[in-house]
Design a protein around this motif. Structure first.
Motif, PDB file in Angstrom:
ATOM      1  N   ASN A 143       4.303   8.486   5.933  1.00 38.62           N
ATOM      2  CA  ASN A 143       3.919   7.491   6.938  1.00 38.62           C
ATOM      3  C   ASN A 143       4.022   6.076   6.359  1.00 38.62           C
ATOM      4  O   ASN A 143       3.953   5.878   5.146  1.00 38.62           O
ATOM      5  N   ASP A 144       4.183   5.080   7.228  1.00 39.70           N
ATOM      6  CA  ASP A 144       4.221   3.688   6.768  1.00 39.70           C
ATOM      7  C   ASP A 144       2.794   3.133   6.766  1.00 39.70           C
ATOM      8  O   ASP A 144       2.296   2.668   7.788  1.00 39.70           O
ATOM      9  N   PHE A 145       2.145   3.204   5.611  1.00 40.13           N
ATOM     10  CA  PHE A 145       0.754   2.776   5.516  1.00 40.13           C
ATOM     11  C   PHE A 145       0.615   1.259   5.543  1.00 40.13           C
ATOM     12  O   PHE A 145      -0.439   0.742   5.922  1.00 40.13           O
ATOM     13  N   MET A 150      -0.688   9.354  -5.206  1.00 41.36           N
ATOM     14  CA  MET A 150      -0.547  10.722  -4.700  1.00 41.36           C
ATOM     15  C   MET A 150       0.595  11.487  -5.358  1.00 41.36           C
ATOM     16  O   MET A 150       0.552  12.719  -5.420  1.00 41.36           O
ATOM     17  N   LEU A 159      -0.137   4.011  -2.669  1.00 42.64           N
ATOM     18  CA  LEU A 159      -0.464   5.395  -2.320  1.00 42.64           C
ATOM     19  C   LEU A 159       0.552   6.370  -2.892  1.00 42.64           C
ATOM     20  O   LEU A 159       0.195   7.490  -3.291  1.00 42.64           O
ATOM     21  N   PHE A 205       0.822  -1.213   0.000  1.00 42.25           N
ATOM     22  CA  PHE A 205       0.000   0.000   0.000  1.00 42.25           C
ATOM     23  C   PHE A 205       0.853   1.259   0.000  1.00 42.25           C
ATOM     24  O   PHE A 205       0.394   2.314  -0.452  1.00 42.25           O
ATOM     25  N   ASN A 206       2.082   1.161   0.496  1.00 44.28           N
ATOM     26  CA  ASN A 206       2.968   2.327   0.371  1.00 44.28           C
ATOM     27  C   ASN A 206       3.229   2.635  -1.100  1.00 44.28           C
ATOM     28  O   ASN A 206       3.212   3.796  -1.515  1.00 44.28           O
ATOM     29  N   PHE A 220     -10.612  12.988  -3.775  1.00 40.95           N
ATOM     30  CA  PHE A 220     -10.069  12.355  -2.580  1.00 40.95           C
ATOM     31  C   PHE A 220      -9.789  10.891  -2.885  1.00 40.95           C
ATOM     32  O   PHE A 220     -10.612  10.207  -3.485  1.00 40.95           O
ATOM     33  N   ALA A 221      -8.590  10.445  -2.508  1.00 36.62           N
ATOM     34  CA  ALA A 221      -8.157   9.079  -2.830  1.00 36.62           C
ATOM     35  C   ALA A 221      -7.818   8.345  -1.548  1.00 36.62           C
ATOM     36  O   ALA A 221      -7.061   8.856  -0.721  1.00 36.62           O
ATOM     37  N   GLN A 222      -8.369   7.169  -1.396  1.00 36.34           N
ATOM     38  CA  GLN A 222      -8.137   6.370  -0.198  1.00 36.34           C
ATOM     39  C   GLN A 222      -7.815   4.938  -0.587  1.00 36.34           C
ATOM     40  O   GLN A 222      -7.938   4.560  -1.751  1.00 36.34           O
ATOM     41  N   ALA A 223      -7.366   4.177   0.398  1.00 35.91           N
ATOM     42  CA  ALA A 223      -7.006   2.782   0.140  1.00 35.91           C
ATOM     43  C   ALA A 223      -7.656   1.897   1.185  1.00 35.91           C
ATOM     44  O   ALA A 223      -7.816   2.298   2.341  1.00 35.91           O
ATOM     45  N   ALA A 244      -7.532   4.189   4.417  1.00 35.61           N
ATOM     46  CA  ALA A 244      -6.389   5.037   4.732  1.00 35.61           C
ATOM     47  C   ALA A 244      -6.251   6.111   3.660  1.00 35.61           C
ATOM     48  O   ALA A 244      -6.539   5.872   2.487  1.00 35.61           O
ATOM     49  N   GLU A 245      -5.807   7.281   4.090  1.00 32.66           N
ATOM     50  CA  GLU A 245      -5.609   8.393   3.149  1.00 32.66           C
ATOM     51  C   GLU A 245      -4.252   9.023   3.417  1.00 32.66           C
ATOM     52  O   GLU A 245      -3.915   9.330   4.566  1.00 32.66           O
ATOM     53  N   ALA A 246      -3.477   9.228   2.352  1.00 33.82           N
ATOM     54  CA  ALA A 246      -2.090   9.694   2.479  1.00 33.82           C
ATOM     55  C   ALA A 246      -1.999  11.183   2.170  1.00 33.82           C
ATOM     56  O   ALA A 246      -1.494  11.589   1.118  1.00 33.82           O
ATOM     57  N   ARG A 247      -2.481  12.006   3.102  1.00 34.76           N
ATOM     58  CA  ARG A 247      -2.449  13.446   2.859  1.00 34.76           C
ATOM     59  C   ARG A 247      -2.385  14.161   4.210  1.00 34.76           C
ATOM     60  O   ARG A 247      -2.980  13.712   5.183  1.00 34.76           O
ATOM     61  N   LEU A 305      -9.150  16.898   3.186  1.00 27.94           N
ATOM     62  CA  LEU A 305      -9.075  15.431   3.248  1.00 27.94           C
ATOM     63  C   LEU A 305     -10.373  14.760   2.817  1.00 27.94           C
ATOM     64  O   LEU A 305     -10.370  13.589   2.443  1.00 27.94           O
TER      65      LEU A 305
END
Lengths: 345, 345
Positions: free
Chosen positions: B83-85, A93, A89, A85-86, A106-109, B109-112, B118
């Motif tokens: 961050n380490d998602f 992003m 994302l 997932f790193n 907005f983007a999520q996982a 999870a959201e990377a922002r 958000l």
């Protein structure tokens, strides 16, 4: 699947191109959210995300073209917990021009298999899944004498086919629940021809032969080899459509269009132009490793030191490059894809 | 921040305990979704997720206690892209007893950064942020002669304070937009006493002295040392409340409760019981490294080989353990927290 998968997923990318027209028609047909509320999209089986950027931009642009406004769009990219997932994302992003950089996007996982519930009921306007639903939720049992589903026979074949049927119905049932009325589902399904052939059988036979060599070299035990199976099933058009012909899924999901696409072998075409056998062998091996090696090597004995697993991987790569270079035509591969567009009634 | 942060974030965890009663009151007061639609929660600045599990379970249980049904709940955990998602999602999805295993609960999870938008407008019912808003969006400039905000003076201090004001107003403005009317926002803010002291000044002075030692050893250049700053600002109660007293933020967000909590030094309390100076030095060093080392070392010259950075880290750890063991009382730390509960008008 991390960077390796992203670098060597050109086949999947090309397959995605076949799906963009369907996706565009889905965007044109989907019932829009009311009152400026967000449009919700799922990207199911996103892997490292590199093949998600173009489709998701097409969705955002298409919806905003219809509404004439910056309608908020939320995209959730899903994959199994073992996914990187790193990497996903970072792709979504950080890639220049990514759809996620557009305003009000907005983007999520989400780290969950698409054979489980992923969203609340009636949450989604649109769901997209590209070259992912051929991965089964589990392997019912090893395939005697081979690693690949299309070479399975007898009870092993029946068990794989039954697992595939069950998984596909489960996938559809969850999506039928998660899509709102008027929503759209576009699936690019890794597929087989009507006779069950996958178009990748030569490639898989070569990989099988290389693994047998590695056993003879003593790097894999016969017991490990016997457990090695790629957990996929390529469905025929009929297998994709069967649960949508009658019963509860047919009541909820209407088939708008489907097809069977046979992809060109881009690598072999280039070899025929360039004669670069070494480069061809390198690319075929890298693609195979990125796509299938994690599955195959997951059944190595748990006590194995990392250095041993590395040695197995190296021996496999050396053997694969050698066999592919010796007979490039034998690995000619024409992946089959069923593009499928469904509407939530 | 990965596993190391999770293992050494007991201070944050303890701080979270102080917030659970506020969170419970937020859950009791929040306006519920209608018609069985999902309840949406944001966990802002989730790090590795280990301190998110109890609060998010409290939210799910609390909401379902009020509705008497399996109301769908969607939680989105956010943090900065660095961050380490993988660690975050593994914690959320795999921890036995995780709230995410409850039926009709969905975790994403959201990377922002939370200093950016958000979520779509009016999306959230509840937002929670625990010991995260003291991290600034940027460092306005180095702190002459020190690494830590509470030791800044003059123009460096004014610049940090201004950055903090701007960041906090930005945070509040985004959340005011994202929360729906009747929604609740709970912030456990890393804070300072009314006189500006942080309660961690002795710890930071020791770390500063160790870094000076490492410069003398020639492992860090003076130029690198001069750039080293922990990008935080601990706000006083008044700094937290100021933008909520008048103006547009005060129109949108009503202060329901606030406090200033001074946390015990659990590690030092244990040392006083056990006399285990070596263990104490080890734990203080590990906590400091997990929480602050990535920020400090991010300004090492880009040409540094990984082995050099490792040598710097090792020298810092050795020096920190030595100085802490030599004078445990000097690093007595009483983190300050402002628990704050706001309602979206």
């Amino acid at each position: 699947m991390g960077q390796g998968y992203a670098r060597h997923s050109r086949v999947q990318h090309r397959a995605g191109d076949f799906g963009l027209p369907l996706l565009q028609r889905a965007v044109d047909a989907v019932v829009l959210p009311e009152d400026g509320t967000p449009f919700r999209v799922a990207d199911l089986g996103a892997a490292a995300g590199s093949n998600s950027l173009d489709p998701m931009r097409a969705v955002v642009d298409g919806i905003r073209g219809r509404t004439g406004e910056d309608t908020p769009v939320t995209v959730v990219h899903t994959d199994i917990p073992a996914n990187d997932f790193n990497a996903l994302l970072a792709t979504i992003m950080d890639t220049p021009g990514s759809y996620a950089k557009l305003p009000e996007v907005f983007a999520q996982a989400e780290a969950r298999s698409f054979y489980e519930p992923l969203f609340p009921a009636a949450e989604l306007h649109l769901a997209w899944s590209a070259i992912a639903v051929h991965w089964l939720s589990r392997v019912p049992g090893p395939i005697p004498g081979h690693i690949y589903c299309s070479r399975a026979t007898g009870s092993a074949r029946r068990a794989l086919k039954e697992q595939s049927r069950s998984d596909w119905e489960t996938f559809l049932a969850h999506r039928a629940r998660e899509l709102r009325s008027g929503g759209q589902l576009v699936v690019l399904g890794g597929a087989a021809a009507d006779d069950g052939s996958s178009g990748a059988d030569g490639l898989m036979d070569t990989a099988e032969a290389v693994l047998a060599d590695v056993v003879r070299q003593g790097l894999i035990t016969p017991a490990e080899y016997a457990r090695m199976t790629i957990p996929t099933w390529n469905r025929t058009r009929e297998e994709f459509l069967a649960p949508l012909r009658e019963g509860p899924l047919a009541q909820a999901l209407r088939v708008e269009e489907y097809d069977l696409v046979v992809l060109p072998d881009l690598l072999l075409d280039r070899l025929r132009e360039t004669g670069d056998v070494k480069g061809f062998a390198e690319q075929v091996t890298a693609f195979f490793q990125a796509a299938f090696q994690p599955s195959l090597f997951s059944v190595l004995d748990p006590g194995r030191a990392p250095a041993e697993a590395d040695a197995v991987a190296e021996a496999f790569a050396v053997g694969m490059r050698s066999r592919v270079a010796a007979d490039p035509e034998a690995v000619e591969t024409h992946w089959h894809v069923v593009p499928l567009r469904l509407a939530r009634v």
